[in-house]
Design an enzyme around this catalytic site. Sequence first.
Site, PDB file in Angstrom:
ATOM      1  N   ASP A 120      -3.721 -43.074  20.815  1.00 29.71           N
ATOM      2  CA  ASP A 120      -3.056 -42.750  22.085  1.00 29.71           C
ATOM      3  C   ASP A 120      -4.086 -42.482  23.175  1.00 29.71           C
ATOM      4  OD1 ASP A 120      -3.846 -40.458  20.706  1.00 29.71           O
ATOM      5  OD2 ASP A 120      -2.142 -39.256  21.366  1.00 29.71           O
ATOM      6  N   SER A 130       1.413 -31.937  22.827  1.00 23.22           N
ATOM      7  CA  SER A 130       1.255 -30.868  21.848  1.00 23.22           C
ATOM      8  C   SER A 130      -0.208 -30.476  21.734  1.00 23.22           C
ATOM      9  CB  SER A 130       1.790 -31.318  20.488  1.00 23.22           C
ATOM     10  OG  SER A 130       3.166 -31.603  20.572  1.00 23.22           O
TER      11      SER A 130
END
Length: 247
Positions: free
Chosen positions: A103, A126
Amino acid sequence: MGLILELDIGNTRSKWRLLDNGRPLALGALDTAALKRGELPVAWSDIRPQRLRAANVAGEAVADALAALARGRFGLEAEFARVRADCAGVTCGYRKPGGLGVDRWLAVLAAHRLDPRAALIVDCGSAVTLDLLDTGGRHLGGYILPGLGPMRRALYSDTDAVKVRELRSPGMSLAPGRDTGEAVNRGLPLMVMGAVERALAELRRTVGGEPLLWLTGGDGEFFSSLFARPHELVPELVLDGLALSNP
């Protein structure tokens, strides 16, 4: 090109987007746990994509579940993005490229394609990841720190006196808190913003100029409302990188 279904699969939350000849047609989100159980969005019921490409940081079990769903529902082989030593004009800064989160890699590729100047790419999820990119497309490495949710849970688990209700609103004040609730709710984003400023200073010294700042991720809009310095908020930056990694 036809219809392409894209997924950005995070540890707790996943985003998806349907492209029609390169143009966004629909987008949405789902719990990664639901995806692992084979529970698909209702919006997928009537679509028949020609390709399915994904960025997955949630582990092999989720990848296997998506691969099985792609075959069973669409008759497709899922195309999972991988980190390479170089791609789309960017050179990976990790000693072992495979150790970089895919990512993060895709966000860096997309930011470089949008503007090749030196930049700090911050994904606010997160975990909060900060990746440094110089003007030549050289990825310089980065930093990883807990996001707002994990920081709050860690604080709650180890203390008794600071279990306060979460208060978060766009553009909220970051002035020193006048009670424990304010001190916690302002202190946590301040930690992330301080890390961003420190990383920008490091990059500034390296490249000898003022770098760009890109924000993305689930909390990207919240942090965008707090930063006074110029920056670009691109919520689908990871998805944008999929086309560069899996053209």
